[in-house]
Write a protein that holds these residues in place. Structure first.
Motif, PDB file in Angstrom:
ATOM      1  N   GLU A 137       0.825  -1.210   0.000  1.00 17.04           N
ATOM      2  CA  GLU A 137       0.000   0.000   0.000  1.00 17.04           C
ATOM      3  C   GLU A 137       0.862   1.264   0.000  1.00 17.04           C
ATOM      4  O   GLU A 137       0.560   2.234  -0.704  1.00 17.04           O
ATOM      5  N   ASP A 138       1.932   1.267   0.797  1.00 17.58           N
ATOM      6  CA  ASP A 138       2.854   2.406   0.779  1.00 17.58           C
ATOM      7  C   ASP A 138       3.520   2.542  -0.590  1.00 17.58           C
ATOM      8  O   ASP A 138       3.743   3.656  -1.076  1.00 17.58           O
ATOM      9  N   LYS A 140       2.240   1.708  -3.470  1.00 23.20           N
ATOM     10  CA  LYS A 140       1.249   2.303  -4.386  1.00 23.20           C
ATOM     11  C   LYS A 140       1.147   3.809  -4.169  1.00 23.20           C
ATOM     12  O   LYS A 140       0.954   4.574  -5.125  1.00 23.20           O
ATOM     13  N   HIS A 141       1.274   4.234  -2.914  1.00 24.52           N
ATOM     14  CA  HIS A 141       1.251   5.670  -2.595  1.00 24.52           C
ATOM     15  C   HIS A 141       2.397   6.397  -3.298  1.00 24.52           C
ATOM     16  O   HIS A 141       2.196   7.477  -3.887  1.00 24.52           O
ATOM     17  N   SER A 170       3.096  -8.427  -6.118  1.00 29.44           N
ATOM     18  CA  SER A 170       1.956  -7.904  -6.873  1.00 29.44           C
ATOM     19  C   SER A 170       2.263  -7.968  -8.370  1.00 29.44           C
ATOM     20  O   SER A 170       2.640  -6.968  -8.990  1.00 29.44           O
TER      21      SER A 170
END
Length: 373
Positions: A137-138, A140-141, A170
């Motif tokens: 998630e980080d 992707k940020h 991913s």
């Protein structure tokens, strides 16, 4: 260093040369101590600050020196002493914390708050900090910032994105990044290929390699063959493995030790010890990995006698052995007849200092239980 450069004869080129020639963190610390002792850092810094908002050359050189050695504490100390921080300084402080996602992300957010714009080098530095599924998630940020900066189409940045998504497990995001890339060089193709292999998508890796061969105007490299040989082995696809072997011969890279080792491993996984031994025997030079891989091929095929004969040859030729060598050989000790050998290996394990290793210790216990010890 202090003796080599007296304070009365120090020049910028002297200091720059000393920084560039640092061969260890100890050297880096000694050089920095010398610079501080003679006031060179402050003089260079003040001169630079009067003429520019960017960091001084000495400050950047010292920061880079610590960053190269992963000395995050020393790098952070240098960074905090700077009156201003430009993109170059942020790049090196993030690189110094490449193994700490939390710190790298903290620096990135602070950099963004201070209004410093992303560039190619900053992007690659921060992307290198994300290396597991929990960081997705980080990651992707960061990707959204890279996209907003228009850097996503840069081949180097896109390849770093591919590698990051691969490490974060991913493949979907990695493939999406690859497909958006207009100019795909061999490094980008290899990054996607490696992503497939590391994720266990071995059939997709073979299809990707075929596409690379048919449509891409790139020449496969050594890295390409290392990945595709791994895929063939994991699929136990002997026919495709032999086809890749033919391409290796055509590219004339079969004498490269790492490629030859990969071929031995591939043939072993495909169940062809004969072909594995053929590659091994044709090698001009062997390293420890070569011997270990051939040993493992014999053991996996149930040819313990051949494994032990190879071990005797290693002893006679005084080949350096590591813990993988001993673990592989201990696995071959499966009955009472091999108990004396197990004891000999145990003695060698202790003399080499591997007896405290958890894996080696576990295998020793299993070996003795099987061989009657």
């Amino acid at each position: 260093i202090a003796r080599a450069h007296e304070p009365t004869s120090i020049s910028s080129s002297d200091i720059t040369g000393a920084i560039g020639n640092a061969n260890s963190l100890r050297d880096a610390l000694l050089i920095h101590e010398h610079i501080i002792r003679h006031g060179i850092e402050s003089e260079g810094g003040e001169c630079s600050r009067r003429s520019s908002l960017s960091s001084s050359p000495f400050e950047i050189s010292i920061l880079q020196m610590y960053s190269d050695y992963g000395a995050s504490r020393e790098a952070l100390s240098c960074f905090h002493r700077m009156l201003s921080h430009d993109a170059i300084g942020w790049t090196y402080i993030i690189k110094a914390h490449v193994y700490s996602k939390e710190w790298a992300l903290r620096h990135f957010n602070q950099m963004h708050t201070e209004g410093v714009f992303l560039n190619k080098f900053l992007s690659i530095a921060i992307l290198s900090s994300f290396s597991n599924k929990e960081a997705l998630e980080d990651a992707k940020h960061i990707h959204t910032h890279i996209y907003a900066s228009g850097l996503e189409k840069d081949t180097f940045v896109a390849t770093a994105l591919l590698s990051m998504y691969s490490k974060c497990s991913s493949i979907t995001n990695a493939l999406s990044t690859f497909e958006k890339l207009v100019n795909r060089d061999v490094v980008a193709w290899n990054a996607m290929l490696s992503a497939y292999v590391e994720a266990g998508w071995h059939r997709n890796a073979l299809e990707h390699f075929e596409e690379m061969q048919r449509f891409a105007n790139v020449t496969p490299s050594k890295v390409t063959f290392l990945s595709i040989l791994e895929a063939c082995g994991c699929l136990a696809s002997l026919e495709e493995g032999k086809y890749i072997h033919g391409l290796v011969l055509a590219r004339k890279i079969h004498e490269d030790i790492s490629v030859a080792n990969a071929m031995i491993n591939m043939y072993s996984k495909c169940g062809s010890v004969y072909d594995a031994k053929l590659v091994f025997d044709q090698m001009l030079h062997h390293d420890t990995i070569s011997w270990n891989t051939m040993l493992a091929a014999y053991v996996q095929a149930g040819q313990q006698d051949d494994a032990l004969l190879l071990f005797e040859r290693m002893q006679s030729e005084r080949i350096s052995m590591d813990k993988v060598t001993f673990v592989t050989l201990l696995v071959a000790c499966t009955n009472q007849n091999t108990f004396p050998l197990a004891k000999e290996l145990h003695h060698n394990v202790v003399s080499c200092g591997f007896d405290l290793d958890a894996v080696v210790g576990t295998v020793l216990i299993i070996t003795y239980s099987k061989s009657g010890g």
